[in-house]
Design a protein around this motif. Structure first.
Motif, PDB file in Angstrom:
ATOM      1  N   ILE A 159       0.836  -1.206   0.000  1.00 52.89           N
ATOM      2  CA  ILE A 159       0.000   0.000   0.000  1.00 52.89           C
ATOM      3  C   ILE A 159       0.867   1.251   0.000  1.00 52.89           C
ATOM      4  N   ILE A 160       1.974   1.221   0.732  1.00 53.58           N
ATOM      5  CA  ILE A 160       2.885   2.367   0.785  1.00 53.58           C
ATOM      6  C   ILE A 160       3.376   2.721  -0.612  1.00 53.58           C
ATOM      7  N   TYR A 161       3.704   1.702  -1.387  1.00 55.22           N
ATOM      8  CA  TYR A 161       4.272   1.946  -2.709  1.00 55.22           C
ATOM      9  C   TYR A 161       3.206   2.313  -3.726  1.00 55.22           C
ATOM     10  N   PHE A 162       1.983   1.872  -3.492  1.00 54.51           N
ATOM     11  CA  PHE A 162       0.888   2.324  -4.352  1.00 54.51           C
ATOM     12  C   PHE A 162       0.647   3.815  -4.127  1.00 54.51           C
ATOM     13  N   ILE A 163       0.623   4.236  -2.880  1.00 55.75           N
ATOM     14  CA  ILE A 163       0.438   5.655  -2.576  1.00 55.75           C
ATOM     15  C   ILE A 163       1.583   6.477  -3.158  1.00 55.75           C
ATOM     16  N   GLN A 164       2.779   5.915  -3.135  1.00 56.37           N
ATOM     17  CA  GLN A 164       3.925   6.578  -3.751  1.00 56.37           C
ATOM     18  C   GLN A 164       3.674   6.798  -5.243  1.00 56.37           C
ATOM     19  N   GLU A 165       3.075   5.802  -5.894  1.00 59.63           N
ATOM     20  CA  GLU A 165       2.744   5.948  -7.311  1.00 59.63           C
ATOM     21  C   GLU A 165       1.670   7.016  -7.524  1.00 59.63           C
ATOM     22  N   MET A 166       0.729   7.118  -6.598  1.00 59.48           N
ATOM     23  CA  MET A 166      -0.284   8.173  -6.684  1.00 59.48           C
ATOM     24  C   MET A 166       0.377   9.546  -6.671  1.00 59.48           C
ATOM     25  N   ASN A 167       1.338   9.716  -5.788  1.00 56.42           N
ATOM     26  CA  ASN A 167       2.039  10.995  -5.702  1.00 56.42           C
ATOM     27  C   ASN A 167       2.946  11.232  -6.902  1.00 56.42           C
ATOM     28  N   ASN A 168       3.518  10.157  -7.449  1.00 59.27           N
ATOM     29  CA  ASN A 168       4.322  10.294  -8.663  1.00 59.27           C
ATOM     30  C   ASN A 168       3.470  10.800  -9.821  1.00 59.27           C
TER      31      ASN A 168
END
Length: 302
Positions: A159-168
């Motif tokens: 989930i942390i890395y999905f949110i990172q993709e959202m911010n990217n």
């Protein structure tokens, strides 16, 4: 040369419309024409954008950073859609499994249960129509794993890395007032955006036919397989009441902090508008105030 002999070339319809839209902007910058003033709204910030050109027609506090509730799910949709295209995923016959964590998330739900298996296509509808926080978490868990693989990251919390993709993605779209802290929009002081940024994201997604189809769907039926292997049929109804009044989507949102929010798409003849209103006084106002803004804009360009 005698000025009386000058004859100006008649303006095209496109030029006349452009001039009218410029007049709209001028009215709001100067505020001198009472008859042309937009209706007073309770929303804390709002914006009306030409969906085709991206031009801002009218805005108030459009860059104010605010929590945006389930409007967040528009970016969740965008990230998953982008990943599916990158991986050449056939969303109608690729499936995701719902975890216990996803099934227990609070707020609005698509009524997904632990062990449920459903197609990515159906999960998109579960995300956007009933505004399923469980669907958002299921996407984040399943596609967060891909984000980890893509970036060669070892960890145990996709989930942390999905949110990172959202911010990217937000940075790619130059959504300068936006930071995401979760995939669903439940209260979080770090999950922030602005009316302008939301409108920009909506216009990006409106280029995609599948997105337009999903957000314009009133009711969706699908079949889900449970963890025992049995199937059940479910029906999701869109939370967007404006679909029954000529609008074509996009997403509702409401939390105690963000207040009632709405991102909308309206199309009539050759005119189309993206309207975002954030922090309305109550849930009913978000419908009526969006209608008022569209009616006002149409009256100014007729």
């Amino acid at each position: 040369m005698n000025s009386n002999h000058i004859r100006w070339k008649p303006k095209s319809e496109e030029e006349r419309q452009s001039q009218r839209l410029q007049q709209i902007k001028t009215v709001y910058l100067i505020g001198t024409d009472e008859k042309s003033l937009a209706p007073r709204l309770t929303a804390k910030s709002w914006i009306v954008v030409d969906s085709n050109s991206g031009d801002v027609l009218y805005a108030y506090n459009e860059n104010q950073r605010r929590e945006i509730a389930s409007i967040t799910k528009i970016m969740t949709f965008y990230v998953v859609l982008s990943m599916c295209k990158t991986m050449n995923v056939q969303t109608n016959n690729t499936y995701a499994e719902v975890s216990l964590q996803a099934s227990l998330v609070g707020g609005t739900t698509a009524n997904l249960l632990k062990g449920d298996i459903l197609s990515i296509d159906d999960l998109f509808y579960g995300l956007m129509l009933p505004s399923g926080n469980d669907a958002a978490m299921t996407f984040a868990e399943n596609f967060g794993i891909y984000a980890m693989y893509q970036n060669k990251i070892k960890g145990n919390n996709p989930i942390i890395y999905f949110i990172q993709e959202m911010n990217n993605k937000a940075r790619e779209l130059r959504m300068t007032q936006t930071t995401y802290a979760n995939p669903h929009g439940l209260n979080n002081k770090n999950n922030l955006s602005s009316a302008y940024d939301v409108a920009k994201l909506c216009n990006q997604l409106l280029k995609d036919d599948f997105f337009k189809k999903v957000v314009n769907t009133k009711i969706h039926f699908c079949t889900i397989q449970d963890e025992e292997g049995f199937t059940r049929d479910v029906m999701w109804e869109n939370t967007n009441k404006l679909l029954y009044q000529g609008f074509r989507g996009i997403k509702t949102g409401n939390t105690s902090v963000a207040g009632p929010c709405l991102a909308s798409y309206y199309q009539s003849n050759n005119r189309s508008f993206t309207i975002v209103i954030l922090g309305c006084r109550n849930q009913e106002d978000r419908w009526s105030e969006t209608m008022q803004l569209v009616q006002w804009c149409l009256s100014q360009i007729q």
